[in-house]
Design an enzyme around this catalytic site. Structure first.
Site, PDB file in Angstrom:
ATOM      1  CB  ALA A 184      -0.929   0.007   1.206  1.00  0.00           C
ATOM      2  CG  ASP A 185       2.580   5.177  -1.538  1.00  0.00           C
ATOM      3  OD1 ASP A 185       3.579   5.110  -0.800  1.00  0.00           O
ATOM      4  OD2 ASP A 185       2.258   6.220  -2.142  1.00  0.00           O
ATOM      5  CB  THR A 186      -0.838   6.696   2.704  1.00  0.00           C
ATOM      6  OG1 THR A 186      -1.442   5.454   3.064  1.00  0.00           O
ATOM      7  CG2 THR A 186      -1.750   7.841   3.127  1.00  0.00           C
TER       8      THR A 186
END
Length: 205
Positions: free
Chosen positions: A84-86
């Site tokens: 995931a990446d935010t």
């Protein structure tokens, strides 16, 4: 290479984020952290002309593919892999992790009294298939004084976080409104994540 949380792990998490581990545990998913070496050079650079929306999806996808390759190279048991990446976005611009105190202060002053967008992209590699989803949340931060910003920087919390704040920590008192996924702002939207994992054949509560 890995950090085993349980002998009954059902997937790999290609992230060292304690918040993502906490959220996977919260929804009852035994997992194993896959500590994949970062590529050389700048940390997650945005490509010239790349939109913020494209950037966050590409970054999550790249993490998943690096994790897949690491799993294969090290002959690890074949499990689905989650990455995931935010990204915090203000007026179309990506606000990344602050480089130092001055950078954290700059970012927080920009967010003060304004609405911004938090996008978290999730990618799951399973077999020969890559499944992807994106959570989009609008967040509004109240007006902050320079003294508040300084004391927040003194806490050490802004560092290592996109947008120089963590909603689950002290900065929760700065947030006046949220429309979307609270867990997405934390770093792993559990609704979208559970949907992807079910599509990958992993049963969730």
């Amino acid at each position: 290479m890995t950090d085993t949380t349980t002998s009954t792990a059902r997937l790999y998490l290609a992230s060292a984020s304690p918040r993502r581990r906490e959220l996977l545990t919260q929804i009852g998913l035994p997992h194993e952290v896959l500590r994949v070496p970062a590529p050389p050079g700048e940390d997650e650079p945005q490509h010239p002309g790349e939109s913020a929306a494209d950037y966050v999806q590409r970054t999550a996808r790249d993490k998943a593919l690096r994790g897949r390759d690491w799993m294969h190279e090290n002959r690890l048991p074949r499990l689905p892999l989650l990455a995931a990446d935010t990204t915090v976005i203000l007026d179309g611009q990506v606000l990344g992790k602050p480089a130092d105190r001055a950078d954290a202060q700059r970012i927080l002053r920009a967010l003060s009294g304004a609405a911004h967008e938090v996008r978290t992209a999730v990618a799951v590699w399973t077999g020969e298939q890559l499944l992807e989803a994106v959570s989009i949340t609008e967040v509004r931060m109240r007006d902050l004084t320079d003294d508040e910003i300084g004391r927040y920087c003194d806490s050490g919390e802004p560092y290592g976080k996109a947008g120089a704040y963590g909603i689950q920590g002290l900065a929760g008192t700065f947030i006046s409104h949220i429309s979307g996924s609270y867990t997405g702002v934390m770093g792993l939207p559990v609704f979208e994540t559970a949907n992807l994992l079910r599509a990958a054949g992993i049963r969730t509560p």
